[in-house]
Scaffold this motif. Sequence first.
Motif, PDB file in Angstrom:
ATOM      1  N   GLU A  48      81.495  44.157  52.043  1.00  0.00           N
ATOM      2  CA  GLU A  48      81.645  45.061  51.099  1.00  0.00           C
ATOM      3  C   GLU A  48      80.385  45.951  50.957  1.00  0.00           C
ATOM      4  O   GLU A  48      80.394  46.869  50.175  1.00  0.00           O
ATOM      5  CB  GLU A  48      81.800  44.269  49.850  1.00  0.00           C
ATOM      6  CG  GLU A  48      80.339  43.580  49.345  1.00  0.00           C
ATOM      7  CD  GLU A  48      79.882  42.529  50.360  1.00  0.00           C
ATOM      8  OE1 GLU A  48      78.947  41.776  50.050  1.00  0.00           O
ATOM      9  OE2 GLU A  48      80.582  42.112  51.320  1.00  0.00           O
ATOM     10  N   ALA A  49      79.544  45.790  52.016  1.00  0.00           N
ATOM     11  CA  ALA A  49      78.256  46.647  51.772  1.00  0.00           C
ATOM     12  C   ALA A  49      78.240  47.634  52.889  1.00  0.00           C
ATOM     13  O   ALA A  49      78.993  47.305  53.919  1.00  0.00           O
ATOM     14  CB  ALA A  49      77.052  45.720  51.937  1.00  0.00           C
ATOM     15  N   THR A  50      77.432  48.779  52.810  1.00  0.00           N
ATOM     16  CA  THR A  50      77.166  49.913  54.038  1.00  0.00           C
ATOM     17  C   THR A  50      76.000  49.336  54.655  1.00  0.00           C
ATOM     18  O   THR A  50      75.007  49.253  54.114  1.00  0.00           O
ATOM     19  CB  THR A  50      77.174  51.007  53.279  1.00  0.00           C
ATOM     20  OG1 THR A  50      78.414  51.441  52.731  1.00  0.00           O
ATOM     21  CG2 THR A  50      76.971  52.022  54.566  1.00  0.00           C
ATOM     22  N   PHE A  51      75.944  49.012  55.696  1.00  0.00           N
ATOM     23  CA  PHE A  51      74.902  48.819  56.641  1.00  0.00           C
ATOM     24  C   PHE A  51      74.354  50.041  57.212  1.00  0.00           C
ATOM     25  O   PHE A  51      75.208  50.813  57.944  1.00  0.00           O
ATOM     26  CB  PHE A  51      75.299  47.735  57.788  1.00  0.00           C
ATOM     27  CG  PHE A  51      73.928  47.493  58.742  1.00  0.00           C
ATOM     28  CD1 PHE A  51      72.861  46.860  58.107  1.00  0.00           C
ATOM     29  CD2 PHE A  51      73.828  47.929  59.978  1.00  0.00           C
ATOM     30  CE1 PHE A  51      71.796  46.514  58.850  1.00  0.00           C
ATOM     31  CE2 PHE A  51      72.595  47.779  60.791  1.00  0.00           C
ATOM     32  CZ  PHE A  51      71.600  46.936  60.229  1.00  0.00           C
ATOM     33  N   ILE A  52      73.201  50.268  57.212  1.00  0.00           N
ATOM     34  CA  ILE A  52      72.487  51.530  57.529  1.00  0.00           C
ATOM     35  C   ILE A  52      71.536  51.155  58.416  1.00  0.00           C
ATOM     36  O   ILE A  52      70.321  50.579  58.351  1.00  0.00           O
ATOM     37  CB  ILE A  52      71.857  52.237  56.173  1.00  0.00           C
ATOM     38  CG1 ILE A  52      72.703  52.565  55.185  1.00  0.00           C
ATOM     39  CG2 ILE A  52      71.150  53.408  56.806  1.00  0.00           C
ATOM     40  CD1 ILE A  52      72.330  53.221  54.009  1.00  0.00           C
ATOM     41  N   PRO A  53      71.725  51.409  59.763  1.00  0.00           N
ATOM     42  CA  PRO A  53      70.821  50.805  60.816  1.00  0.00           C
ATOM     43  C   PRO A  53      69.642  51.966  61.236  1.00  0.00           C
ATOM     44  O   PRO A  53      69.604  52.966  60.515  1.00  0.00           O
ATOM     45  CB  PRO A  53      71.752  50.804  62.238  1.00  0.00           C
ATOM     46  CG  PRO A  53      72.588  52.098  61.878  1.00  0.00           C
ATOM     47  CD  PRO A  53      72.824  52.220  60.392  1.00  0.00           C
ATOM     48  N   GLY A  54      68.714  51.250  61.655  1.00  0.00           N
ATOM     49  CA  GLY A  54      67.271  52.067  61.989  1.00  0.00           C
ATOM     50  C   GLY A  54      66.073  51.746  61.217  1.00  0.00           C
ATOM     51  O   GLY A  54      66.255  50.955  60.511  1.00  0.00           O
ATOM     52  N   SER A  55      64.976  52.373  61.758  1.00  0.00           N
ATOM     53  CA  SER A  55      63.937  52.290  61.011  1.00  0.00           C
ATOM     54  C   SER A  55      63.681  52.875  59.754  1.00  0.00           C
ATOM     55  O   SER A  55      64.053  53.832  59.308  1.00  0.00           O
ATOM     56  CB  SER A  55      62.679  52.789  61.716  1.00  0.00           C
ATOM     57  OG  SER A  55      61.516  52.754  61.238  1.00  0.00           O
ATOM     58  N   ILE A  56      63.469  51.950  58.757  1.00  0.00           N
ATOM     59  CA  ILE A  56      62.952  52.374  57.356  1.00  0.00           C
ATOM     60  C   ILE A  56      62.152  53.479  57.472  1.00  0.00           C
ATOM     61  O   ILE A  56      62.445  54.503  56.450  1.00  0.00           O
ATOM     62  CB  ILE A  56      62.373  51.439  56.483  1.00  0.00           C
ATOM     63  CG1 ILE A  56      62.725  51.736  55.015  1.00  0.00           C
ATOM     64  CG2 ILE A  56      60.898  51.205  56.820  1.00  0.00           C
ATOM     65  CD1 ILE A  56      63.766  51.477  54.506  1.00  0.00           C
ATOM     66  N   ARG A  57      61.307  53.775  58.152  1.00  0.00           N
ATOM     67  CA  ARG A  57      60.541  54.962  58.475  1.00  0.00           C
ATOM     68  C   ARG A  57      61.313  56.414  58.539  1.00  0.00           C
ATOM     69  O   ARG A  57      60.837  57.374  58.230  1.00  0.00           O
ATOM     70  CB  ARG A  57      59.491  54.874  59.662  1.00  0.00           C
ATOM     71  CG  ARG A  57      58.435  53.797  59.413  1.00  0.00           C
ATOM     72  CD  ARG A  57      57.286  53.980  60.575  1.00  0.00           C
ATOM     73  NE  ARG A  57      56.189  53.151  59.954  1.00  0.00           N
ATOM     74  CZ  ARG A  57      55.858  52.004  60.660  1.00  0.00           C
ATOM     75  NH1 ARG A  57      56.656  51.396  61.334  1.00  0.00           N
ATOM     76  NH2 ARG A  57      55.082  51.156  60.391  1.00  0.00           N
ATOM     77  N   ASP A  58      62.343  56.299  59.091  1.00  0.00           N
ATOM     78  CA  ASP A  58      63.380  57.448  59.339  1.00  0.00           C
ATOM     79  C   ASP A  58      64.279  57.358  58.138  1.00  0.00           C
ATOM     80  O   ASP A  58      65.317  58.467  58.424  1.00  0.00           O
ATOM     81  CB  ASP A  58      64.273  57.164  60.581  1.00  0.00           C
ATOM     82  CG  ASP A  58      63.083  57.070  62.069  1.00  0.00           C
ATOM     83  OD1 ASP A  58      62.076  57.690  61.687  1.00  0.00           O
ATOM     84  OD2 ASP A  58      63.497  56.215  62.955  1.00  0.00           O
ATOM     85  N   LEU A  59      64.460  56.805  57.234  1.00  0.00           N
ATOM     86  CA  LEU A  59      65.346  56.828  56.247  1.00  0.00           C
ATOM     87  C   LEU A  59      64.487  57.388  54.699  1.00  0.00           C
ATOM     88  O   LEU A  59      63.511  57.215  54.469  1.00  0.00           O
ATOM     89  CB  LEU A  59      65.809  55.465  55.902  1.00  0.00           C
ATOM     90  CG  LEU A  59      66.908  55.111  57.132  1.00  0.00           C
ATOM     91  CD1 LEU A  59      67.118  53.785  56.683  1.00  0.00           C
ATOM     92  CD2 LEU A  59      67.913  55.775  57.317  1.00  0.00           C
ATOM     93  N   LYS A  60      65.445  58.139  53.971  1.00  0.00           N
ATOM     94  CA  LYS A  60      65.003  58.501  52.706  1.00  0.00           C
ATOM     95  C   LYS A  60      65.784  57.859  51.538  1.00  0.00           C
ATOM     96  O   LYS A  60      66.716  57.188  51.802  1.00  0.00           O
ATOM     97  CB  LYS A  60      65.154  59.989  52.605  1.00  0.00           C
ATOM     98  CG  LYS A  60      64.529  60.861  53.593  1.00  0.00           C
ATOM     99  CD  LYS A  60      64.674  62.390  53.524  1.00  0.00           C
ATOM    100  CE  LYS A  60      66.127  62.814  53.599  1.00  0.00           C
ATOM    101  NZ  LYS A  60      66.489  62.476  55.183  1.00  0.00           N
TER     102      LYS A  60
END
Length: 384
Positions: A48-60
């Motif tokens: 039910e959740a959206t998984f957003i992969p990658g480093s937190i440093r690259d996300l806003k």
Amino acid sequence: MTKKPTAIDLFCGAGGLSEGLRQAGYSVVAGNDIDQYAGATFAATHPEATFIPGSIRDLKASDFLKATGLEKGELDCLAGGPPCQGYSVYNHQRGMHDERSHLFREYLRIVEGLMPKWLVMENVTGIMSAGEGEAFQAVLAGIKALGYNVEARILRAEDYGIPQERRRVVFIGNRLGLPIAWPEKTHGDGLLPFTTIHDALSDLPALKNGEDGGVQTYASEPQSDFQREVRSGSNAVYNHAAPRLGAINIERMKYIPQGGSWRDIPFDLLPSGMKRAKRSDHTKRYGRMRWGGLSCTVLTKCDVHWGAYIHPEQDRSITVREAARIQSFPDWFQFEGPRTEQYVQVGNAVPPMLGRRIGEAILSAMSTNSTDMDTEDERKAATG
């Protein structure tokens, strides 16, 4: 139908904290982690959740808002446990110079962008002493600077029904002006008895060293309330394969009774490094669990050289499923990736039962506040 409160889990790993929040009644709408195997587990167990992969440093923060359809300020709870290796007592070079020690700033950056009503952050107790407490104080100051009322406590997993000695610092905050909600202890003196290794593992099928029976059936009906709970929703045993240890380790185990350790191994069979050790050192190494006791802390390697990870009766180290049971994961929760990575996912996780108790405490505070506001509104209407 009442809408469920929403939660996002940063540094989610396999999803132990989010599973606990889900059990408490939250709708987990998104998770993020850099680890591909943990991400695969999270995605499979949180459809039910959206998984957003990658480093937190690259996300806003906007990436999470876009993925969930939420607006800034709408999220009910932001959870997360920034990687803790920089603070761990098992990292002898720990401290603020370790770049992982600064990932909490990325967590705070996302908090600022999302402005959730509540936040939960978990870490190892070492964060309180690393850099002479610099990181611990920086986390508290950073959260307060964003307008949150925040407190931190050390919670013991065994106090909440988890069959393991595990200490973690938990930060809980809210921007609603409410008192901080903490879960009440359920187990211990004057409460329910601690959940033992027998309570946790006695219904799982026996294995020989190195044996992998694939998907297996349970060895018995549930033997405890704990087993009944974790078996709910599952009709088979997954991730239950014994690592293959060398012949010398199997020979050593023959001398170790329940509750024993490396000190019970004949001197000539000890690893060379341990022949020089003091009898008071390394108290958990080559430890065999006691049916009537608690586990030591589950780490990212359930390696007999590191701790008490020998099965109480069988001459082998514990399986991923046994480690997951000790962490209170439900049996339907399957771990993806190579077995070594499965152990990492289990060891890094917040025990779901602890996550649930935290989530329930926050929901109770939210409910009390809502009731108080309704009562106040009714009073104003009556006197207006």
